[in-house]
Scaffold this motif. Structure first.
Motif, PDB file in Angstrom:
ATOM      1  N   TYR A 336     -11.754  23.448   7.090  1.00 15.67           N
ATOM      2  CA  TYR A 336     -11.717  24.365   5.968  1.00 15.67           C
ATOM      3  C   TYR A 336     -13.085  24.527   5.313  1.00 15.67           C
ATOM      4  N   THR A 337     -13.330  25.735   4.784  1.00 13.61           N
ATOM      5  CA  THR A 337     -14.516  25.958   3.968  1.00 13.61           C
ATOM      6  C   THR A 337     -14.310  25.254   2.626  1.00 13.61           C
ATOM      7  N   GLU A 338     -15.379  25.162   1.842  1.00 13.46           N
ATOM      8  CA  GLU A 338     -15.274  24.481   0.547  1.00 13.46           C
ATOM      9  C   GLU A 338     -14.251  25.157  -0.350  1.00 13.46           C
ATOM     10  N   LYS A 339     -14.243  26.492  -0.352  1.00 15.68           N
ATOM     11  CA  LYS A 339     -13.301  27.225  -1.192  1.00 15.68           C
ATOM     12  C   LYS A 339     -11.866  26.989  -0.737  1.00 15.68           C
ATOM     13  N   GLU A 340     -11.644  27.048   0.580  1.00 14.79           N
ATOM     14  CA  GLU A 340     -10.297  26.830   1.116  1.00 14.79           C
ATOM     15  C   GLU A 340      -9.835  25.403   0.846  1.00 14.79           C
ATOM     16  N   MET A 342     -10.714  23.421  -1.609  1.00 13.38           N
ATOM     17  CA  MET A 342     -10.356  23.277  -3.030  1.00 13.38           C
ATOM     18  C   MET A 342      -8.984  23.878  -3.302  1.00 13.38           C
ATOM     19  N   SER A 343      -8.680  24.976  -2.631  1.00 14.49           N
ATOM     20  CA  SER A 343      -7.371  25.599  -2.805  1.00 14.49           C
ATOM     21  C   SER A 343      -6.268  24.690  -2.285  1.00 14.49           C
ATOM     22  N   ARG A 369     -15.551  14.835   2.495  1.00 11.61           N
ATOM     23  CA  ARG A 369     -14.360  15.145   1.703  1.00 11.61           C
ATOM     24  C   ARG A 369     -13.648  13.837   1.401  1.00 11.61           C
TER      25      ARG A 369
END
Length: 610
Positions: A336-340, A342-343, A369
């Motif tokens: 996952y990307t950082e934004k994904e 966090m979601s 992570r």
């Protein structure tokens, strides 16, 4: 966030196209493989003659042959070949190389002879289980077997094998079972990790392992031997000098590596400049923290603080300045990307239940992570059932309490959680126990965070989608995770609880038994001896009925057909009824499914993510 997606044939086709880069596929080659094996082996009992009929050209016809298991029942692609106890004669069938998707080969209890091929690793490159025991194989064990890096189980016992066991076998990182008993082997045995179950019995010349004598050089018996030895030494002096030089070079490099990273935490020390990053916390009761606080609490993530590790990552014990104990999981590299990410964390942080390990917070630093969890002082169920000293202290009441609580937590994930979650990695290792032995399921929702698997089909049966012995049989065909797959895995945990046996190694089974715990239970059921499976330490007149009811529920969970298995809500209710007299739960805790059965229709691709 999309947690679940229906899987259409396009996904399966795409996956098979991907894996074709790593293996050669083609139903024609698998058919040719079996034809050639039938032609080259003597079959005095006519098992293959009458069952392996190649005149039938329907799709998947070879999958109905005796001893043949396919990746899918309607596709001529061989997954496992189980030809045990058929009286077959001849040499090792080299034609096996044409079954290019093969991951399991069992030729045990036959009359095969000759040597094991020196190039066996090219004949069965993706094999995870190889059983050649109880035959008449002779000669040396091929060193090339060490190139079969997916091996989980290697059985060569009851043959006429001679020479030394290749020391290179010690590098087989996935190996769990290794047996060479009742042969004519000599010399130093390989160095295996403590996780490998080994059997060297009745090999008079072996040395250097547990229960074996130390290896000592034999003294010369005569001057001729001394002269011969000196001559040989002169010829090999240069090679010896080179070997010694290489030994010290490797040792120096190894020492240097250890010197550079004595605590095994070089990755943590590389986070210089990020120590002030805040840890995002979901629990207000936990004081605000930064990455530097986690590093201090874990001794900079030292190896000495590791309390567990698995497919999803490594867990460290963290002790804060005020004495609070937490668990910090360092995730394996995420897709996952950082934004994904966090979601995903925002969603998992809201998943709260008494029987789930609460996610307290998370931290992102560079590519790392880190997840923060509440500490569970009694560790995991696996270690409580299978302690190092071999004697579990868990009584029946405690085991039943753990089963009911864990069932309740998993049922809540399937039926009442929003979004609903398929765990995909249920085992006794992911059921943690608090100070009162209340079970808490860990790692829920984490399987989706891992990178897509590599393109070898054999990674599936090597524990990439769950620990060995727990994975539902249909997963190898469908490549789709479902709630009923979780039910199967949980059923295996229930079998562990009531039998005290490990999922892949049944101590009470006869030596000739080669299967796992579920297969042993199936065999006992067919022979009308299911009572024999119950852990003797639990048996008493007061609980005999409860034990057998519990065992029957476990058996229903591991039925081969997914539709025949109960839902997790039903499992929870069945177990709760058994434990009613113990008052583990109260009426207001009764779980009411909110999906009207729709949970069974959840599917999740376990190979790749769009």
């Amino acid at each position: 966030m999309v947690l679940y997606s229906r899987i259409f044939s396009y996904h399966v086709v795409s996956f098979l196209l991907l894996v074709s880069c790593g293996m050669n596929y083609g139903t024609d080659t698998d058919i040719f493989c079996l034809k050639t094996i039938k032609d080259t082996l003597e079959d005095p009992n006519n098992y293959l003659k009458f069952s392996w009929d190649f005149n039938n050209k329907t799709e998947g016809f070879i999958c109905r042959f005796i001893g043949v298991e396919c990746w899918h029942p309607d596709e001529n692609k061989v997954l496992n070949l189980k030809l045990s106890n058929m009286g077959l004669k001849g040499q090792f069938p080299r034609a096996i190389q044409n079954c290019s998707s093969l991951t399991g080969l069992d030729l045990s209890i036959n009359k095969l002879s000759g040597t094991i091929p020196g190039d066996i690793s090219t004949l069965v490159p993706y094999v995870t289980s190889l059983d050649l025991s109880s035959n008449e194989f002779s000669g040396a064990i091929p060193v090339t077997l060490s190139n079969c890096t997916f091996l989980n189980s290697l059985r060569l016992d009851q043959n006429r094998l001679t020479g030394q066991i290749p020391l290179q076998f010690g590098i087989l990182s996935r190996l769990k079972t290794f047996s060479v008993s009742n042969n004519l082997l000599t010399g130093q045995v390989p160095s295996f990790s403590s996780a490998v179950s080994v059997n060297y019995a009745n090999n008079q010349g072996l040395c250097g392992g547990n229960g074996l004598g130390s290896c000592q050089a034999k003294n010369s018996k005569s001057n001729m031997a001394v002269i011969a030895g000196a001559a040989a030494g002169g010829v090999t002096l240069a090679a010896l000098g080179l070997a010694v030089g290489m030994f010290f070079f490797v040792r120096r490099v190894s020492f240097k590596k250890k010197e550079e990273d004595p605590e095994g935490n070089k990755w943590a020390r590389s986070l210089k400049g990020t120590k002030q990053i805040k840890v995002s916390m979901f629990e207000k009761s936990i004081s605000k923290m930064k990455l530097i606080d986690l590093m201090k609490a874990t001794n900079n993530f030292s190896n000495t603080n590791i309390i567990g590790s698995g497919r999803t990552g490594t867990v460290y014990k963290a002790v804060l300045g005020d004495g609070t104990t937490l668990m910090v999981k360092r995730l394996q590299e995420s897709q996952y990307t950082e934004k994904e990410f966090m979601s995903e964390m925002g969603t998992l942080g809201t998943v709260k239940h008494r029987n789930l390990v609460p996610l307290l917070g998370f931290c992102m630093a560079k590519k790392e992570r880190l997840l923060v969890y509440k500490n569970m002082p009694n560790g995991n169920l696996h270690d409580q059932l299978h302690p190092a000293d071999g004697v579990s202290t868990l009584d029946w009441t405690t085991r039943l309490k753990i089963a009911i609580g864990a069932a309740k937590g998993l049922a809540w994930l399937h039926h009442s959680c929003n979004p609903r979650i398929i765990h995909r990695n249920i085992s006794s290792k992911c059921i943690l126990l608090d100070a009162e032995f209340e079970p808490k399921i860990s790692d829920f929702g984490l399987a989706r965070l891992m990178n897509p698997i590599d393109t070898h089909l054999s990674t599936f049966v090597n524990g990439e989608f769950g620990d060995l012995g727990y994975v539902a049989p249909e997963y190898t065909r469908t490549l789709v995770a479902t709630p009923k797959g979780d039910v199967y895995s949980f059923g295996t945990v229930l079998l562990e609880l009531v039998t005290g046996e490990r999922p892949t190694n049944v101590a009470k089974a006869p030596e000739t038994f080669k299967g796992n715990l579920v297969e042993w239970i199936t065999e006992l059921t067919n022979n009308g001896k299911l009572h024999d499976a119950i852990d003797e330490s639990l048996v008493s007149k007061d609980v005999d009925s409860e034990l057998f009811q519990f065992l029957k529920i476990a058996c229903n969970c591991v039925l081969p057909t997914p539709k025949e298995r109960p839902t997790m809500f039903e499992v929870y209710q069945f177990l709760r009824a058994i434990g009613a007299r113990y008052n583990f739960t109260t009426d207001d805790e009764i779980l009411v499914p909110t999906d009207n059965g729709d949970a069974d229709n959840m599917e999740e691709l376990i190979v790749a993510r769009e």
